[in-house]
Structure formats: structure tokens, C-alpha cells
Design a protein around this motif. Structure first.
Motif, PDB file in Angstrom:
ATOM      1  N   ILE A 219       0.874  -1.180   0.000  1.00 42.46           N
ATOM      2  CA  ILE A 219       0.000   0.000   0.000  1.00 42.46           C
ATOM      3  C   ILE A 219       0.906   1.223   0.000  1.00 42.46           C
ATOM      4  O   ILE A 219       1.724   1.407   0.912  1.00 42.46           O
ATOM      5  CB  ILE A 219      -0.917   0.024   1.247  1.00 42.46           C
ATOM      6  CG1 ILE A 219      -1.831  -1.203   1.259  1.00 42.46           C
ATOM      7  CG2 ILE A 219      -1.743   1.310   1.287  1.00 42.46           C
ATOM      8  CD1 ILE A 219      -2.666  -1.322   2.533  1.00 42.46           C
TER       9      ILE A 219
ATOM     10  N   GLN B 116      -2.235   5.629  -1.603  1.00 39.37           N
ATOM     11  CA  GLN B 116      -3.327   4.684  -1.372  1.00 39.37           C
ATOM     12  C   GLN B 116      -3.757   4.704   0.089  1.00 39.37           C
ATOM     13  O   GLN B 116      -4.953   4.636   0.392  1.00 39.37           O
ATOM     14  CB  GLN B 116      -2.876   3.274  -1.774  1.00 39.37           C
ATOM     15  CG  GLN B 116      -2.686   3.099  -3.266  1.00 39.37           C
ATOM     16  CD  GLN B 116      -2.033   1.769  -3.618  1.00 39.37           C
ATOM     17  OE1 GLN B 116      -1.170   1.279  -2.884  1.00 39.37           O
ATOM     18  NE2 GLN B 116      -2.423   1.197  -4.739  1.00 39.37           N
TER      19      GLN B 116
ATOM     20  N   LYS C  87      -9.340  -6.157   7.603  1.00 35.69           N
ATOM     21  CA  LYS C  87      -9.165  -6.955   6.388  1.00 35.69           C
ATOM     22  C   LYS C  87      -8.967  -8.451   6.644  1.00 35.69           C
ATOM     23  O   LYS C  87      -9.315  -9.279   5.794  1.00 35.69           O
ATOM     24  CB  LYS C  87      -7.967  -6.424   5.591  1.00 35.69           C
ATOM     25  CG  LYS C  87      -8.130  -4.994   5.104  1.00 35.69           C
ATOM     26  CD  LYS C  87      -9.299  -4.866   4.120  1.00 35.69           C
ATOM     27  CE  LYS C  87      -9.425  -3.440   3.609  1.00 35.69           C
ATOM     28  NZ  LYS C  87     -10.573  -3.283   2.679  1.00 35.69           N
TER      29      LYS C  87
ATOM     30  N   LEU D  61      -7.639   5.713  10.757  1.00 43.35           N
ATOM     31  CA  LEU D  61      -8.466   4.788   9.982  1.00 43.35           C
ATOM     32  C   LEU D  61      -9.644   4.281  10.804  1.00 43.35           C
ATOM     33  O   LEU D  61     -10.710   3.986  10.253  1.00 43.35           O
ATOM     34  CB  LEU D  61      -7.610   3.615   9.494  1.00 43.35           C
ATOM     35  CG  LEU D  61      -8.294   2.547   8.644  1.00 43.35           C
ATOM     36  CD1 LEU D  61      -8.891   3.145   7.369  1.00 43.35           C
ATOM     37  CD2 LEU D  61      -7.321   1.418   8.305  1.00 43.35           C
TER      38      LEU D  61
ATOM     39  N   TYR E 125      -6.183  -1.597  10.193  1.00 42.92           N
ATOM     40  CA  TYR E 125      -6.272  -2.201   8.856  1.00 42.92           C
ATOM     41  C   TYR E 125      -6.244  -3.717   8.937  1.00 42.92           C
ATOM     42  O   TYR E 125      -7.063  -4.400   8.311  1.00 42.92           O
ATOM     43  CB  TYR E 125      -5.120  -1.703   7.980  1.00 42.92           C
ATOM     44  CG  TYR E 125      -5.138  -2.293   6.584  1.00 42.92           C
ATOM     45  CD1 TYR E 125      -5.902  -1.710   5.579  1.00 42.92           C
ATOM     46  CD2 TYR E 125      -4.400  -3.434   6.278  1.00 42.92           C
ATOM     47  CE1 TYR E 125      -5.927  -2.255   4.306  1.00 42.92           C
ATOM     48  CE2 TYR E 125      -4.417  -3.979   5.007  1.00 42.92           C
ATOM     49  CZ  TYR E 125      -5.183  -3.389   4.032  1.00 42.92           C
ATOM     50  OH  TYR E 125      -5.223  -3.937   2.779  1.00 42.92           O
TER      51      TYR E 125
ATOM     52  N   LYS F 200      -6.031   7.617   0.680  1.00 38.06           N
ATOM     53  CA  LYS F 200      -7.380   7.357   0.175  1.00 38.06           C
ATOM     54  C   LYS F 200      -8.152   6.421   1.100  1.00 38.06           C
ATOM     55  O   LYS F 200      -9.378   6.543   1.229  1.00 38.06           O
ATOM     56  CB  LYS F 200      -7.299   6.764  -1.236  1.00 38.06           C
ATOM     57  CG  LYS F 200      -6.851   7.757  -2.307  1.00 38.06           C
ATOM     58  CD  LYS F 200      -6.812   7.103  -3.675  1.00 38.06           C
ATOM     59  CE  LYS F 200      -6.349   8.096  -4.746  1.00 38.06           C
ATOM     60  NZ  LYS F 200      -6.278   7.442  -6.092  1.00 38.06           N
ATOM     61  N   LEU F 201      -7.443   5.495   1.736  1.00 40.03           N
ATOM     62  CA  LEU F 201      -8.088   4.567   2.659  1.00 40.03           C
ATOM     63  C   LEU F 201      -8.510   5.235   3.960  1.00 40.03           C
ATOM     64  O   LEU F 201      -9.331   4.690   4.696  1.00 40.03           O
ATOM     65  CB  LEU F 201      -7.142   3.406   2.971  1.00 40.03           C
ATOM     66  CG  LEU F 201      -6.900   2.387   1.856  1.00 40.03           C
ATOM     67  CD1 LEU F 201      -5.772   1.432   2.240  1.00 40.03           C
ATOM     68  CD2 LEU F 201      -8.168   1.604   1.547  1.00 40.03           C
TER      69      LEU F 201
END
Length: 495
Positions: A217, A221, A360, A332, A356, A224-225
Motif C-alpha cells: 500500500i 493509497q 481486512k 483509519l 487495517y 485514500k483509505l
């Protein structure tokens, strides 16, 4: 270097050097040695040349009735069975003693050595790891490499069942290989070891082991996350931050996750560090290095385990886009953080990585590893890494794994009483908790991002490298603790 195990009689094994470790007073002469060799050793003891004292060595040339051309006696300093730490110190003495002789091949007779609560297979495993660890040399940037040891082959002589000894040797050398990778990365200078370089190492590792999958990543990116905490650190450098996610699926079910802090250089950002010893801030990525090393060891051992390993890498620099004290960022997880000190950046990159990996991969357990606080060094020194956890069972598993291999941790409190130190009048939390209990409040910060998972945090600021002088360098810790923990989780770590 090549490593081997053998059950040959010492008199028959051809080597440049045979090592025999003896206790205090040298009363434990192995029966497998030829009579003439035993008499020579006894004469050395009687004359006072050798007494079996701790770290004492005596080199004898052309020993009688041995195929080896040298005999190296090494003292344990003990009167009975050794403890784990004493055995690891013995292995270090053996490795350095042999390296100093100029021998190209060596063998270590193990059958007269006893370690409390451990069998011969353990001795082979930790002995091979200890020898490999103590013959490590980092000379990538040296023009003159002539000082490298001549040693090319090391054999462990044992009467243990051959299958057990070979498996133990494979385990020890795999862990040592992981430690060597971690040390290589930690020792590499920061102008060459930066986030993009770590990506090339990650790709090479994935290419080497087909069972290993890699996802990366980029900083863009990540932005954007919604990884606002990670990006607040990474954007202060001209080099982009990078996140690497390894997945090794040696078993079904929810994975165990490792998350490593990879600040490839830490200036402190706008909250600039003092200049003294700032060169050692290249070691602020040793948490990430230990994840790389553990992944390598797991792949070498082909452990039946599902593992996800995350490396979150950035430079903490005082560029024009760097975070300022007083900035507020959104993580996040959705929680906001007021940055009171930009030198408390490790927890900022880790919190987004922790969120994260939970979102995920739904791990059964998460362990993060970081050179997080100077306060931890003050508390525990260089001997033990701090172990924090929201799950007593997970903490115990890590602590026992560390005790088993001598890569020790120490349990630390994670009480709610400390949480109020992170209160902020403007955001959900501050990134520091003041001068008191700095290592604990850093762990409390991370605990706010791991409420719904079994989680542990290893603060390795005191154990990841040795400071100052000629001995300065990365240690490769806590690769042994992490690998032993995963071996036990995989059901293949029982002695």
C-alpha cells in the motif's frame, strides 16, 4: 556457514577444531573422548592452566588420539546443569573462541552438557542459533573484508536420535537466518534503508518463498483509505511511506497477525531530537526488521500456521509538510488524535496498521513490535522487552516463548488508571501522556485501537540494538521469541 549434526565418536570426526565445554573444576570429562585426550585435559587442570571458569578458554594444538588438529576447552563456570541464559553465554564463548583460532571447520561435543528443564534437542537448537548469531558479521560497507572469520562448517556432536537432532538443527538455523535478516536491515544505513528499499526486500522474500503472498500500500493509497495518522508521519519526508502485508497460509482458520514499526529514520520531526547518538535512529525500524526476520524463519520452517505480517514504513522528517505539535489527525478507525509531540510517531503509524489488519483479515491475535519509547529503556534496560497485552493468555504465551529461548520479556501493566493521561480537550486522545509512565501510556494509546481483538504490544526499544562503541549494532531480537511463539501456536514447538 554450513551446519551439521553427527553421532560420530569425537576421535573419528575430522575437523580443524574440536570444542569441549567443561564445568567448574572440569570434573565432567566426556567418556567419549579417547583416554589420551582425557589425560591431557586432566593434566591441564592439575597444572592450573584450565579450571572450567565461566568464559575461560584454552586452545591445545595436535591433541592426542583425535582427528581434530586443535582442541578448544571452554569453561561453563557452573557446578551442575546450566540455566538458559548461561547456556546462551556459553554458545557465544564457543563461537567467538573458535572464530579466533582461524579454523575452517569445527565440532562441538554436546553430550556432557545439561540445561535445566531442557533436553538435548533443545541444546542443539539453541546451540546452533547461538553459534550462528555470534558469528554474524555486517561488512557490506567495508572496503577491507579480510577480518572475516575463516570458519565455514560447524558440526554438533550428539548421541540424540538423528531425526530429533536434525529437526532441532533446522529450527535453530532457521531462526538464526531470520535474526541475520533482521540485523542486516537494522544495521543498513538510512540513506539506503528507506521505505522503498524495504519494499524491494519484501518482494525478494516473496519471490524466494512461493507460500508467501505480498501486498503493498503506497502513501497515496493509504491516504485514500483514510490512514490519516500514518500519512501525518510519512508526509514529512520526501520519501513516500509504504505498507507491506505478507500472508503465509500454512493452515486454515483465522490468522495470527504481526505488525512491525518501520521508521527507517527518526529525527523526531518538528519535535527534533538532540543530536547526540541520532545516528542510532536508523534502528527505529527494528520492529519491522523483526517481522521480516520472523517471516523468513516461518517460511524456512514451513510452519503449519496462518500468518499475516504487516510492515508499516516511513521516515520521520522535519520537512515543510511535517506535522506540527497541535495538529489533529483522523485515524483509519475514525478516532481523532491531537499530536502534542511529533517524536511520538511510532504509535501513529502503528494505530492505522492495527486497524487495517483487523478490518481486512479478522485475526485471532495481533502482536505489534516497536522500538516505541525511551521510557522502556529506563524501565527495563537492555535485557527484557516490555510485554503489554489485553489478553492474559496471549501475554503468557509470549513470555513463555521468550523464557524458552532466552529472548526474554517482562509483563507490564495496562491499567485503565493510566488512560486519562491521554485526554485531550480538542480530540478523542492525545498522542502522548506526559512525562510519567511513558512506555505504559504509549501502550494505552495502542490499546484504543485493539479493543475487539486479542492483542499484545512488545516495546523493544531497549533490546533491538546495542548502543555505542565497536559493539554497536542490531541484535535481531525479538525474532527468537516471536518464532518460538508461532511454533507453539502451530503445534510444532514442543521440546
Amino acid at each position: 556457514m554450513d551446519y551439521a549434526v553427527s553421532s560420530k565418536a569425537p576421535a573419528l570426526l575430522k575437523a580443524d577444531c574440536l570444542v569441549v565445554a567443561l564445568n567448574k573444576g572440569a570434573t565432567d570429562l566426556p567418556d567419549t573422548l579417547p583416554d589420551a585426550t582425557r589425560k591431557l585435559i586432566s593434566a591441564c587442570v592439575k597444572s592450573g592452566d584450565f579450571a572450567g571458569k565461566k568464559q575461560q578458554t584454552l586452545l591445545l594444538q595436535q591433541p592426542p588420539e583425535l582427528s581434530a588438529t586443535r582442541l578448544l576447552l571452554v569453561g561453563t563456570g557452573a557446578e551442575g546443569a546450566l540455566g538458559v541464559q548461561a547456556f546462551l553465554q556459553l554458545a557465544a564463548t564457543v563461537a567467538k573462541g573458535v572464530a579466533a583460532t582461524g579454523a575452517r571447520s569445527a565440532a562441538w561435543l554436546l553430550d556432557n552438557i545439561a540445561v535445566k528443564e531442557h533436553d538435548t534437542a533443545w541444546i542443539v537448537r539453541e546451540g546452533s542459533r547461538g553459534v550462528a548469531d555470534n558469528t554474524y558479521r555486517y561488512d557490506t560497507y567495508r572496503s577491507d573484508k579480510s577480518g572475516a572469520p575463516a570458519l565455514k562448517r560447524f558440526t554438533f556432536l550428539t548421541s540424540a536420535p538423528a531425526a530429533d537432532a536434525k529437526q532441532a538443527l533446522a529450527e535453530g538455523t532457521a531462526i538464526a537466518a531470520g535474526m541475520a535478516l533482521a540485523k542486516d536491515l537494522g544495521n543498513r544505513p538510512p540513506n539506503d534503508c528507506h521505505p522503498d528499499y524495504l519494499v524491494t526486500v519484501a518482494k525478494a522474500l516473496a519471490d524466494e518463498y512461493p507460500a508467501l503472498k505480498l501486498k503493498t500500500i503506497s502513501e497515496k493509497q493509504a491516504e485514500k483509505l483514510g490512514m490519516g495518522a500514518f500519512c501525518s508521519v510519512a508526509r514529512g519526508s520526501e520519501r513516500d511511506g509504504q505498507i507491506m502485508i505478507f500472508e503465509y497460509q500454512g493452515a486454515k482458520g483465522a490468522p495470527v497477525a504481526l505488525v512491525g514499526k518501520g521508521i527507517t529514520f527518526d529525527t523526531g520531526g518538528i519535535s527534533l531530537k538532540p543530536g547526540a547518538s541520532m545516528d542510532e535512529m536508523k534502528y527505529d525500524m527494528c520492529g519491522a526488521a523483526s517481522v521480516f526476520g520472523t517471516v523468513k524463519a516461518v517460511c524456512e520452517l514451513q510452519l503449519p500456521i496462518h500468518l499475516v505480517a504487516v510492515v508499516v514504513a516511513a521516515e520521520n522528517m522535519p520537512d515543510g509538510r511535517a506535522s506540527r505539535p497541535g495538529d489533529i489527525v483522523r485515524t483509519l478507525s475514525g478516532q481523532t488524535v491531537e499530536i502534542l509531540n511529533t517524536d511520538a510517531e511510532g504509535r501513529l503509524v502503528l494505530c492505522d496498521a492495527l486497524t487495517y489488519v483487523q478490518q481486512k483479515y479478522k485475526p485471532s491475535a495481533v502482536v505489534d513490535i516497536a522500538t516505541l519509547t525511551g521510557a522502556c529503556v529506563v524501565a527495563l534496560g537492555a535485557h527484557a522487552q516490555a510485554v503489554y497485552a489485553n489478553d492474559a493468555e496471549l501475554a503468557e504465551e509470549l513470555l513463555l516463548a521468550g523464557e524458552d529461548c532466552g529472548d526474554r520479556g517482562w509483563p507490564m501493566p495496562l491499567w485503565d488508571d493510566y488512560q486519562e493521561q491521554l485526554d485531550s480537550p480538542f480530540a478523542d486522545m492525545a498522542n502522548i501522556g506526559g512525562p510519567k509512565a511513558g512506555s505504559i501510556t504509549a501502550a494505552c494509546f495502542l490499546s484504543r485501537f485493539t479493543k475487539d481483538v486479542s492483542w499484545a504490544h512488545l516495546d523493544i526499544a531497549g533490546t533491538a540494538w546495542v548502543s555505542g562503541g565497536k559493539l554497536k549494532g542490531a541484535t535481531g531480537r525479538p525474532v527468537p521469541m516471536l518464532t518460538r511463539y508461532l511454533m507453539h501456536k502451530a503445534g510444532s514447538g514442543d521440546d
